[in-house]
Design a protein around this motif. Sequence first.
Motif: not given
Length: 219
Positions: A102, A111, A120, A123
């Motif tokens: 992440c 991200h 996502c 995370c």
Amino acid sequence: MTSDLTPNQACAAIHEALKALPLLASPADVPFGDGLYFFYEQGEVSDHAPKERIVRVGNHPRSQGGLVRRLRMHYSGNKNSSVFRKFLGGALLRRDDPSNPCLSPAPGKGHWERQDARTCPRCAPTETLVSGLLRDRFRFRCVRVPDLVERNGLEALLVATLAACDVCRPSSSWFGLHAYSEKVRASGLWNSQYVGGPTLDRRSLDRFLGMVRRSAAEV
Ligand SMILES: [Zn+2]
Ligand SMILES: [Zn+2]
């Protein structure tokens, strides 16, 4: 430019003056709608702040009446609504696993740390951890600054001044040392904007201290 006031002198005066204001744990306790906020973090101390030093200065730069809403974004918003949450969550993820996908491909580019990128499933739970961290380890004080232009100017000067104080350095175990921002790690503040900029002069410090006294008289 030569200044009539060093950042260290100004930083000492700011920490001392703010002690007159209540230390708050919830945005619901803020008694006014326009002002600057100052976060304190458990375990971070200095000679200017034997109890807790300031670790972030913030503002609601574009709107009037938005102080409480801004603080709520930190406490219960998400990482795209708050750079503070982005920093905190990134530091949590990196401390636990520097190679977390992440955070890839590079610090600040994954991200979680990129503005407007989506979380996502891996995370997404970090949002809950960030909210818990803020409730458990942080407190804040607020100073009423009604005028938007003056508030924005003071925010920049205050961040730069506190960042430049060489008495208030982060502890060796400061959690912010896991943040991707070099400015956060170097300044000891969960701020990156305005770090390295112009610092307070005597006149603007005195004006700010007057606002602190008036805020203390209101609460
Ligand atoms: Zn993720
Ligand atoms: Zn200091």
